[in-house]
Design a protein around this motif. Structure first.
Motif, PDB file in Angstrom:
ATOM      1  N   ALA A  10      -2.910 -81.689  34.700  1.00 29.24           N
ATOM      2  CA  ALA A  10      -3.384 -82.158  36.002  1.00 29.24           C
ATOM      3  C   ALA A  10      -2.234 -82.397  36.971  1.00 29.24           C
ATOM      4  O   ALA A  10      -2.395 -82.223  38.183  1.00 29.24           O
ATOM      5  N   VAL A  11      -1.057 -82.773  36.454  1.00 30.57           N
ATOM      6  CA  VAL A  11       0.073 -83.080  37.330  1.00 30.57           C
ATOM      7  C   VAL A  11       1.221 -82.079  37.186  1.00 30.57           C
ATOM      8  O   VAL A  11       2.253 -82.223  37.848  1.00 30.57           O
ATOM      9  N   GLU A  12       1.057 -81.067  36.340  1.00 32.73           N
ATOM     10  CA  GLU A  12       2.101 -80.064  36.134  1.00 32.73           C
ATOM     11  C   GLU A  12       2.256 -79.206  37.398  1.00 32.73           C
ATOM     12  O   GLU A  12       1.300 -78.592  37.856  1.00 32.73           O
ATOM     13  N   GLN A  13       3.462 -79.162  37.960  1.00 37.82           N
ATOM     14  CA  GLN A  13       3.668 -78.433  39.207  1.00 37.82           C
ATOM     15  C   GLN A  13       4.060 -76.974  38.991  1.00 37.82           C
ATOM     16  O   GLN A  13       4.082 -76.195  39.943  1.00 37.82           O
ATOM     17  N   ARG A  14       4.346 -76.605  37.744  1.00 36.43           N
ATOM     18  CA  ARG A  14       4.627 -75.203  37.452  1.00 36.43           C
ATOM     19  C   ARG A  14       3.330 -74.465  37.106  1.00 36.43           C
ATOM     20  O   ARG A  14       2.354 -75.070  36.666  1.00 36.43           O
ATOM     21  N   THR A  15       3.326 -73.168  37.300  1.00 38.35           N
ATOM     22  CA  THR A  15       2.219 -72.333  36.840  1.00 38.35           C
ATOM     23  C   THR A  15       2.154 -72.426  35.309  1.00 38.35           C
ATOM     24  O   THR A  15       3.189 -72.424  34.641  1.00 38.35           O
ATOM     25  N   ALA A  33       0.095 -78.004  40.257  1.00 36.25           N
ATOM     26  CA  ALA A  33      -0.349 -79.051  41.175  1.00 36.25           C
ATOM     27  C   ALA A  33       0.637 -79.144  42.338  1.00 36.25           C
ATOM     28  O   ALA A  33       1.834 -78.934  42.166  1.00 36.25           O
ATOM     29  N   THR A  34       0.137 -79.413  43.520  1.00 39.81           N
ATOM     30  CA  THR A  34       1.024 -79.609  44.667  1.00 39.81           C
ATOM     31  C   THR A  34       1.561 -81.027  44.635  1.00 39.81           C
ATOM     32  O   THR A  34       0.993 -81.908  43.990  1.00 39.81           O
ATOM     33  N   ALA A  35       2.657 -81.230  45.350  1.00 37.48           N
ATOM     34  CA  ALA A  35       3.318 -82.536  45.317  1.00 37.48           C
ATOM     35  C   ALA A  35       2.380 -83.659  45.724  1.00 37.48           C
ATOM     36  O   ALA A  35       2.413 -84.745  45.160  1.00 37.48           O
ATOM     37  N   ARG A  36       1.509 -83.401  46.685  1.00 36.89           N
ATOM     38  CA  ARG A  36       0.608 -84.461  47.142  1.00 36.89           C
ATOM     39  C   ARG A  36      -0.438 -84.818  46.093  1.00 36.89           C
ATOM     40  O   ARG A  36      -1.084 -85.850  46.174  1.00 36.89           O
ATOM     41  N   ALA A  71      -0.524 -89.743  34.709  1.00 39.51           N
ATOM     42  CA  ALA A  71      -1.198 -90.283  35.888  1.00 39.51           C
ATOM     43  C   ALA A  71      -0.231 -90.935  36.865  1.00 39.51           C
ATOM     44  O   ALA A  71      -0.499 -90.983  38.071  1.00 39.51           O
ATOM     45  N   SER A  72       0.893 -91.418  36.364  1.00 39.58           N
ATOM     46  CA  SER A  72       1.805 -92.195  37.205  1.00 39.58           C
ATOM     47  C   SER A  72       2.782 -91.348  38.008  1.00 39.58           C
ATOM     48  O   SER A  72       3.414 -91.830  38.937  1.00 39.58           O
ATOM     49  N   GLY A  73       2.927 -90.071  37.612  1.00 40.87           N
ATOM     50  CA  GLY A  73       3.925 -89.243  38.269  1.00 40.87           C
ATOM     51  C   GLY A  73       5.342 -89.579  37.848  1.00 40.87           C
ATOM     52  O   GLY A  73       6.307 -89.120  38.451  1.00 40.87           O
ATOM     53  N   ARG A  74       5.489 -90.370  36.787  1.00 40.48           N
ATOM     54  CA  ARG A  74       6.795 -90.747  36.254  1.00 40.48           C
ATOM     55  C   ARG A  74       6.920 -90.193  34.841  1.00 40.48           C
ATOM     56  O   ARG A  74       5.927 -90.049  34.123  1.00 40.48           O
TER      57      ARG A  74
END
Length: 288
Positions: A158-163, A231-234, A268-271
């Motif tokens: 859900a938070v992975e920014q890579r393909t 996922a996009t940064a936002r 979920a925290s982005g950390r």
């Protein structure tokens, strides 16, 4: 340029075979499979059709996830005796979501040479034809079938920014698409590759929602490779230190260890898990 003679004695060859279209077998792979002493096959009956068509007279033995414990020592003994050994899977490049990985590791540990004969791979084939960013990507293969580990992987996606590239069986595809919709959102970019390189090859997308609607109406058949956009940064809000500490302490109250709480909260925290654990450790030091 002059090429080395193949096969060489005592060397393990990891050979890529077609994932559908027989024309994708390279001349080098063809020559190797004809000349090698022994071929370890995921399924001797399935691979036997290809090998017989090539005219290969090599000794064949089965090598799959259920017999690695007994087969790997046998294959290492053949390498020690100076025989050349090739490992192939039912389709694609051995060692990716495949027990060939264990054989390669064992051969390396025993100081035998290992050479890959490149060939088709469903993951990279789907990736480069998806139109999604490929500068940075990760491979998940098959997700755990159930339980907490599957939930944690989905939360990470859900938070992975890579393909991300995934594999899935037809009878589980709808479940996976529903979970991706729940965790990643229906508008998350997605391309589902079906029957890659085969006669009925199909690409379904461009989003999780679109793929879910399509396969809800058309029963999944064949083999599937999914390419999920990052996922996009936002979409990855980062919790403050205060919120992280509050939620970490709540998880610990429920019985989790500090390291488990950090791993649970990370997606979920982005950390990162390491960052959360250090934050908790520092807060405890200050409290003392």
């Amino acid at each position: 340029m002059k090429q080395r003679a193949e096969p060489d004695a005592g060397v393990l060859y990891v050979v890529g075979t077609p994932i559908g279209h027989l024309g994708d077998l390279s001349p080098r792979a063809r020559a190797l499979l004809i000349a090698v002493d022994t071929i370890a096959c995921e399924d001797t009956r399935h691979s036997g059709q290809l090998l017989s068509a090539l005219g290969s007279q090599a000794r064949r033995c089965s090598f799959h996830q259920h017999n690695t414990h007994t087969r790997i020592p046998q294959l290492l003994e053949e390498l020690r005796d100076g025989r050349s050994v090739a490992v192939i899977s039912d389709a694609g490049l051995p060692g990716i979501s495949d027990p060939g990985e264990e054989l390669v590791r064992a051969a390396r540990e025993a100081n035998h040479g290992v050479i890959c004969i490149p060939g088709p791979c469903a993951a990279t084939t789907a990736l480069v034809s998806s139109g999604l960013p490929s500068g940075r990507f990760c491979f998940e293969g098959f997700l755990p079938s159930k339980g907490r580990e599957r939930k944690e992987r989905l939360e990470s996606l859900a938070v992975e920014q890579r393909t991300t590239v995934l594999y899935e069986a037809p009878h589980r595809l709808l479940k996976l698409l529903e979970e991706l919709a729940e965790h990643c959102g229906g508008e998350r970019p997605l391309q589902v590759g079906r029957e890659l390189t085969k006669r009925h090859e199909e690409q379904v997308g461009p989003s999780v929602k679109a793929a879910l609607e399509h396969f809800a109406q058309h029963a999944p058949q064949g083999e599937f490779t999914l390419v999920l956009g990052g996922a996009t940064a936002r979409e990855v809000p980062q919790y403050s230190d205060e919120r992280c500490l509050e939620e970490l302490r709540e998880l610990i109250k429920r019985g989790l260890k500090a390291s488990e709480a950090a791993r649970e909260l990370a997606p979920a925290s982005g950390r990162s898990r390491r960052e959360l654990y250090a934050l908790l450790h520092e807060a405890e030091k200050q409290a003392d």
